[in-house]
Motif scaffolding. Structure first.
Motif, mmCIF file in Angstrom:
data_model
loop_
_atom_site.group_PDB
_atom_site.id
_atom_site.type_symbol
_atom_site.label_atom_id
_atom_site.label_comp_id
_atom_site.label_asym_id
_atom_site.label_seq_id
_atom_site.Cartn_x
_atom_site.Cartn_y
_atom_site.Cartn_z
ATOM 1 N N PHE A 230 0.925 28.727 19.532
ATOM 2 C CA PHE A 230 1.273 30.136 19.332
ATOM 3 C C PHE A 230 1.132 30.915 20.630
ATOM 4 O O PHE A 230 0.149 31.641 20.826
ATOM 5 N N GLU B 153 -6.768 27.922 9.279
ATOM 6 C CA GLU B 153 -5.386 27.575 8.935
ATOM 7 C C GLU B 153 -5.058 26.155 9.385
ATOM 8 O O GLU B 153 -4.435 25.376 8.653
ATOM 9 N N LEU C 108 -6.936 23.655 6.977
ATOM 10 C CA LEU C 108 -6.662 23.592 5.539
ATOM 11 C C LEU C 108 -5.184 23.563 5.167
ATOM 12 O O LEU C 108 -4.851 23.319 4.012
ATOM 13 N N ALA C 109 -4.287 23.822 6.117
ATOM 14 C CA ALA C 109 -2.866 23.886 5.751
ATOM 15 C C ALA C 109 -2.170 22.547 5.937
ATOM 16 O O ALA C 109 -0.949 22.490 5.946
ATOM 17 N N TRP D 33 -8.949 18.025 1.992
ATOM 18 C CA TRP D 33 -8.247 18.294 0.716
ATOM 19 C C TRP D 33 -8.805 17.359 -0.369
ATOM 20 O O TRP D 33 -9.073 17.792 -1.483
ATOM 21 N N MET E 13 -12.164 18.500 -1.505
ATOM 22 C CA MET E 13 -12.073 19.706 -2.333
ATOM 23 C C MET E 13 -11.555 19.363 -3.720
ATOM 24 O O MET E 13 -11.883 20.032 -4.693
ATOM 25 N N PHE F 5 -8.101 18.821 -4.102
ATOM 26 C CA PHE F 5 -6.675 19.183 -4.139
ATOM 27 C C PHE F 5 -5.855 17.934 -3.887
ATOM 28 O O PHE F 5 -5.890 17.364 -2.798
ATOM 29 N N VAL F 6 -5.137 17.496 -4.899
ATOM 30 C CA VAL F 6 -4.347 16.272 -4.805
ATOM 31 C C VAL F 6 -2.887 16.618 -5.071
ATOM 32 O O VAL F 6 -2.576 17.284 -6.061
ATOM 33 N N HIS G 252 2.565 25.226 4.222
ATOM 34 C CA HIS G 252 1.630 26.115 3.527
ATOM 35 C C HIS G 252 1.436 27.462 4.227
ATOM 36 O O HIS G 252 0.812 28.351 3.663
ATOM 37 N N LEU G 253 1.953 27.583 5.431
ATOM 38 C CA LEU G 253 1.790 28.843 6.170
ATOM 39 C C LEU G 253 3.089 29.630 6.289
ATOM 40 O O LEU G 253 3.095 30.730 6.839
ATOM 41 N N ARG G 254 4.180 29.047 5.808
ATOM 42 C CA ARG G 254 5.492 29.720 5.894
ATOM 43 C C ARG G 254 6.225 29.542 4.579
ATOM 44 O O ARG G 254 7.104 28.710 4.435
ATOM 45 N N GLN H 224 2.330 33.707 6.293
ATOM 46 C CA GLN H 224 1.510 33.922 7.477
ATOM 47 C C GLN H 224 2.341 33.951 8.760
ATOM 48 O O GLN H 224 2.181 34.826 9.593
ATOM 49 N N TYR H 225 3.256 32.984 8.890
ATOM 50 C CA TYR H 225 4.068 32.906 10.110
ATOM 51 C C TYR H 225 5.570 32.889 9.834
ATOM 52 O O TYR H 225 6.349 32.782 10.773
ATOM 53 N N GLN I 20 1.947 20.837 -7.563
ATOM 54 C CA GLN I 20 1.016 21.892 -7.169
ATOM 55 C C GLN I 20 1.685 22.959 -6.307
ATOM 56 O O GLN I 20 1.029 23.869 -5.803
ATOM 57 N N HIS I 21 2.999 22.827 -6.094
ATOM 58 C CA HIS I 21 3.700 23.727 -5.166
ATOM 59 C C HIS I 21 4.773 24.524 -5.895
ATOM 60 O O HIS I 21 5.922 24.515 -5.506
ATOM 61 N N LEU J 61 -3.877 26.831 -6.811
ATOM 62 C CA LEU J 61 -4.127 27.454 -5.511
ATOM 63 C C LEU J 61 -4.029 26.415 -4.406
ATOM 64 O O LEU J 61 -4.723 25.391 -4.453
ATOM 65 N N LEU J 62 -3.191 26.666 -3.414
ATOM 66 C CA LEU J 62 -3.198 25.804 -2.235
ATOM 67 C C LEU J 62 -4.519 26.023 -1.500
ATOM 68 O O LEU J 62 -5.064 27.137 -1.493
ATOM 69 N N PRO J 63 -5.055 24.988 -0.839
ATOM 70 C CA PRO J 63 -6.357 25.147 -0.176
ATOM 71 C C PRO J 63 -6.413 26.338 0.792
ATOM 72 O O PRO J 63 -7.412 27.072 0.806
ATOM 73 N N ILE J 64 -5.364 26.555 1.561
ATOM 74 C CA ILE J 64 -5.440 27.647 2.539
ATOM 75 C C ILE J 64 -5.366 29.010 1.832
ATOM 76 O O ILE J 64 -6.007 29.979 2.263
ATOM 77 N N TYR K 117 -6.564 29.518 -1.171
ATOM 78 C CA TYR K 117 -7.927 29.639 -1.704
ATOM 79 C C TYR K 117 -8.865 30.216 -0.641
ATOM 80 O O TYR K 117 -9.604 31.175 -0.887
ATOM 81 N N LYS L 180 -8.218 31.956 1.977
ATOM 82 C CA LYS L 180 -7.893 33.319 2.420
ATOM 83 C C LYS L 180 -8.113 34.363 1.332
ATOM 84 O O LYS L 180 -8.430 35.506 1.633
#
Lengths: 108, 535
Positions: free
Chosen positions: A39, A89, A92-93, A99, A102, A104-105, B57-59, B65-66, B219-220, B364-367, B369, B371
């Motif tokens: 970035f 980010e 976790l993204a 995952w 946590m 999350f699967v 997960h960020l877009r 987010q981005y 999950q999406h 909830l996606l982990p990110i 969650y 945030k």
């Protein structure tokens, strides 16, 4: 302008304290530094903010690093939040053992 | 569906041009095609692929987010101001959800939405009669009733495909989507409280329907295109069926920048595609670009604004949202997620205008969650943060729902006299803030959400009322309100713009109030009703 090369080790060390490695991967394994380097629009903020950490930050003990980061979070909360936010980010993204831990699967 | 149609290929006179291919536009195209009209649908965005799935997960439209996966370009800035002067605006990225969560693609928001397919309640159409008009608000009754829309709701539920089983007095075409551990726990708690619950109606195939497969419980869901095309939107129902008639052409990546008119008739639309600009003639125009873009286009074209009403009464949805932590895991990862809801608090709440629906949330996606769903006391970094996240993700229970926003004439869409977008069209400036009664209703519903979580065994419960801000980040509506009186509305009860012979609005812009529910099914029902009145 990218993040200054001499600050990259400090960035690497700082992200590794924000999400440390334990039995699960942390910022180091999940390449948070490389994520942040992607970035360039934030490079000025990182150059100014990372310069506020001690010059030997990356060589300090974890306890000393945590103290310096706490100090940074009160001195420059805006930058610390950017650093913290992007590190989380990065971690976790993307799919990882974190995952899995946590719970999350992704099934489909 | 083809996506490579060029302007020169559609340069002819059309019976009707539809601007926007989302919830309203697709329905109108389908209806007019079966009436035998030759129709051009113009869409600013492009086709959204659902395979291979886009899983950034960020877009995406749940976390911008981005970037968006289906949205305006990052330079499509929004102005924000508080008064009536658009030159005083500050400028903001379209990624700032509070200001603009518009989707932009074939199907509009319906390609990536959460697909909660609620009907508004009969009371939702009569808010002013039931509650009076609070000071500073423009609260009004709809000029049509629930009874007028009911047959259209039923038709849309069948044609789109909605899963909901049975609930209250309704029966949906498909059984509900999969029950979840969270939903079963909340349903039991509501039973102990004496609150009626029902499955959340979703425009998702719980069983194979309309020649497409059943949901695979991934999950999406919300914010993403469906990986197996089991989520039902304009892009896989009404639009393709309209095009199969041979009467409908869809042109994408093409932006209408002006509607041409002469006296009380519109005559054509000016379209820009890849740097080329052309006026395409038509006998009818149906504007279905969403509550912000529809108002912008009418303001720029100086159509329908004889009484300074276009763009006013902008409203979205304030949400009441609370969460808590349960002693043991309540997570099963079974998508889409929303499986139980109560409408017990939609109306009849002492001292509150309206109310809202409450339901459990999407997976909830982990990110997301990290945030949005951590308690205020949670650690924010370090080993403690990491341990908290891994220990509590599966034990987090959330309940949320939209309230009836109370409209204000000062919450509005303006256009900038100085700033233009990439194709030279004046940029949007949003102005105003939420009515205090919206904040009161949100605070009330938040209390009910917390009560529900506590009964469900959550031990730490949190959630705060929002401050006052312009409620236009999602479910935008109201900017071309429907009414009998041209002095206080933009379209007549049929959806036709007052004072014009051949232009209609068919999206959430016409909503007088926006219900305490996700509004797309009401937009579709209203649009199909309008279509039946277009001649």
């Amino acid at each position: 302008m990218p993040i200054d090369a001499h600050l990259v080790p400090i960035l690497r060390a700082a992200t590794a304290r924000i999400v440390p490695t334990d039995d699960l991967p942390g910022a180091a394994e999940l390449r948070a530094t490389e994520f942040i380097l992607g970035f360039p629009e934030y490079a000025d903020s990182y150059n100014a903010g990372l310069a506020k950490l001690p010059a030997d930050f990356d060589l300090s003990t974890p306890d000393a690093q945590d103290s310096a980061l706490s100090q940074l979070s009160s001195d420059d909360p805006h930058f610390f939040d950017l650093l913290r936010r992007q590190t989380i980010e990065a971690v976790l993204a993307q799919p990882s053992a974190l995952w899995d831990a946590m719970g999350f699967v992704v099934t489909a | 569906m083809t996506g490579n149609v060029r302007l020169t290929q559609v340069a002819r006179r059309w019976d009707a041009i539809i601007i926007g291919s989302g919830a309203g536009g697709g329905v109108v195209a389908w209806s007019l095609a079966f009436q035998g009209m030759e129709v051009l649908v113009i869409e600013r965005g492009h086709h959204v692929p659902f395979s291979p799935p886009d899983r950034d997960h960020l877009r995406n439209h749940r976390l911008t987010q981005y970037g968006h996966n289906v949205g305006p370009s990052l330079d499509d800035r929004r102005g924000m101001t508080t008064g009536d002067d658009p030159t005083s605006a500050t400028w903001h990225s379209p990624l700032e959800w509070q200001y603009n969560n518009n989707a932009m693609g074939v199907g509009g928001g319906t390609s990536v939405y959460g697909a909660q397919a609620w009907r508004f309640k009969p009371e939702d159409f009569r808010m002013a009669s039931i509650y009076g008009v609070p000071e500073g608000s423009s609260l009004a009754d709809w000029p049509i009733s629930y009874a007028d829309l009911e047959p259209h709701y039923i038709e849309m539920e069948r044609e789109l495909g909605v899963a909901g089983g049975r609930g209250g007095t309704q029966t949906w075409p498909m059984p509900p989507t999969a029950p979840t551990v969270k939903g079963q726990r909340l349903a039991a708690a509501a039973g102990r409280l004496g609150w009626d619950t029902q499955a959340v109606p979703l425009a998702v195939n719980s069983v194979p329907y309309n020649d497409r497969p059943a949901c695979v419980n991934c999950q999406h869901c919300v914010g993403f295109a469906c990986p197996v095309d089991a989520k039902n939107g304009s892009q896989n129902t009404f639009l393709p069926r309209a095009m199969e008639t041979g009467n409908v052409t869809l042109i994408t990546d093409a932006q209408v920048v002006h509607i041409e008119s002469a006296g009380e008739k519109v005559t054509g639309v000016r379209v820009v595609q890849r740097g080329k600009s052309m006026v395409i003639p038509t006998d009818r125009v149906i504007v279905a670009a969403g509550a912000i873009e529809t108002a912008r286009l009418l303001l720029v074209s100086q159509i329908g604004n004889q009484n300074d009403q276009v763009g006013r009464n902008l409203q979205g949805h304030y949400y009441a949202s609370a969460a808590g932590i349960t002693p043991e895991s309540v997570y099963d990862g079974v998508g889409p997620g929303p499986s139980v809801a109560t409408t017990r608090w939609s109306h009849g709440n002492d001292g509150i205008i309206g109310g809202g629906m409450l339901a459990d949330d999407f997976v909830l996606l982990p990110i997301i969650y990290a945030k949005r769903a951590l308690p205020p006391h949670a650690p924010t970094w370090g080993d403690e943060w990491k341990n908290f996240v891994r220990d509590n993700y599966r034990r987090t229970l959330q309940v949320m729902g939209p309230i009836q926003d109370i409209p204000s004439p000062t919450s509005r869409v303006l256009v900038s006299p100085t700033e233009t977008d990439a194709v030279g069209m004046p940029r949007v400036v949003l102005s105003g803030t939420a009515h205090p009664e919206s904040v009161r209703a949100q605070t009330f519903l938040l209390g009910k959400a917390k009560q529900w979580l506590a009964e469900a065994g959550a031990e730490q419960i949190w959630g705060s009322p929002s401050g006052q801000y312009l409620s236009a980040g999602q479910h935008q509506a109201g900017t071309c309100r429907m009414g009998e009186d041209p002095r206080t509305s933009v379209v007549d009860p049929s959806g036709k713009i007052h004072g014009y012979a051949n232009i209609w609005v068919a999206d959430t812009s016409v909503h007088v109030t926006n219900g305490g529910f996700n509004p797309f099914l009401t937009a579709m029902a209203t649009a199909i009703r309008t279509s039946s009145l277009i001649s």
